[in-house]
Design an enzyme around this catalytic site. Sequence first.
Site, PDB file in Angstrom:
ATOM      1  N   ASP A 105       0.722  -1.211   0.303  1.00  0.00           N
ATOM      2  CA  ASP A 105       0.097   0.104  -0.004  1.00  0.00           C
ATOM      3  C   ASP A 105       0.866   1.313   0.071  1.00  0.00           C
ATOM      4  OD1 ASP A 105      -2.265  -1.721   0.352  1.00  0.00           O
ATOM      5  OD2 ASP A 105      -2.978  -0.978   2.066  1.00  0.00           O
ATOM      6  N   HIS A 156      -6.061   3.200  -4.135  1.00  0.00           N
ATOM      7  CA  HIS A 156      -6.059   3.410  -2.713  1.00  0.00           C
ATOM      8  C   HIS A 156      -6.193   4.929  -2.191  1.00  0.00           C
ATOM      9  CE1 HIS A 156      -4.970   1.956   1.272  1.00  0.00           C
ATOM     10  NE2 HIS A 156      -3.833   2.596   1.550  1.00  0.00           N
ATOM     11  N   HIS A 160      -4.962   9.513   0.631  1.00  0.00           N
ATOM     12  CA  HIS A 160      -4.972   8.584   1.702  1.00  0.00           C
ATOM     13  C   HIS A 160      -5.633   9.056   2.919  1.00  0.00           C
ATOM     14  CE1 HIS A 160      -3.557   5.385   4.744  1.00  0.00           C
ATOM     15  NE2 HIS A 160      -2.920   4.883   3.830  1.00  0.00           N
ATOM     16  N   HIS A 250       3.631  -2.439   3.054  1.00  0.00           N
ATOM     17  CA  HIS A 250       3.759  -1.015   2.658  1.00  0.00           C
ATOM     18  C   HIS A 250       4.881  -0.784   1.702  1.00  0.00           C
ATOM     19  CE1 HIS A 250       0.951  -1.013   5.746  1.00  0.00           C
ATOM     20  NE2 HIS A 250       0.111   0.172   5.198  1.00  0.00           N
TER      21      HIS A 250
END
Length: 285
Positions: A105, A156, A160, A250
Amino acid sequence: MKKDQLLTRRRALLAGTAVLGAAGAGTAGLLLSGSGPDTAPVRPAAPAAGPPARAVEAVKPSAYRLAPLAGYGPPPGNGPQRLEVRHEPYLRMSGRGRTMLLTFDDGPDPRYTPHILDTLAEYDVRATFFVCGEQADWNRRLLSRMADEGHVVGNHTWSHPLLTKLTRSRIRSEMERTTQVIVDAYGERPQWFRAPYGAWNRAAFQLGADLGMEPLAWTVDTNDWTRPGTRSIVRTVESGAAPGVVVLSHDAGGNRSQSVQALRDYLPRLLDSGYHLTVPRRTTA
C-alpha cells in the site's frame, strides 16, 4: 512530454483489442490467478483534475500513516463494469492449493518500490499494489513497470484520507482522480479498491462499485508501518501463512527499508514451503 508518450507497452497492446467491446456486466466471484527501467520521479506534462499534486518529498508520512482501523482485468472500455454493491470487503481469496496474495500500500515510492519489484522479479512472483494517486502521479514510470511485469495495480485513493470523515463527492473525487492516473500510466482501469486505514463505509462501497472496483482488505497485517524490525515482519508473515491469506505491507508512507528486507527474507521461504504467491482475479457472470 506529450500525454500519449506516457502510454505503456501494455496499454498499446490493449488498445488494439478495445474495439471488441467492454466486459459483460456483473461479477460471479473471485479467484486467484498465477503469478531496470528508469524509476526516477517524473512530473507529468499536465496534472490530474483538481488541486495540483504535491511532490513526493513534500508529503509527510505522518500525514497519512496511522494504524489501520480494523488485475488482471478486462481492457478498458467505454466505462467501468457494473458491480453488485458489497457491505464488507473481501478479507481472503478462494483458490486451489497453498495460494497467498502479497499486497503493498501507499506507493509507489522511488526509494523502496523498485527494490520490491526487483525482488518479485527475481523469484518470478506477481503482487498487488494499492497506489495513492498523489504518489503515482509523480512516479508514473513505476506504474508502467508494474504493468510490464504483470503486477496488479489497485486504487487506494488520492491522498490517503479517512473516508468515513468525507462527503460522498470528496470520496468520489479521491477515487476518480486516482483511477485516471492508473489508466494513463498502467493502461487499465483498476478493478480493486482498498480504503485507507481499512475504514470502509456505505458510500465507499457504493462509489467503488460504481467505478467498477471490488473492495479488498487483508488477512495478515505485518504492521510494518510501525517499523517493528525486519525479523518481526518476517515472523508475522510466516506465522500467518495459509491458503487464501492476503498479506498487507507497505512500499511508501515512511521509511520502508525493513519492508524491503523482510520481503527478501520471507519470499523464498514461502516458495520453498510450497506456497504459490499470486494476484486476485475476478470472474464475470
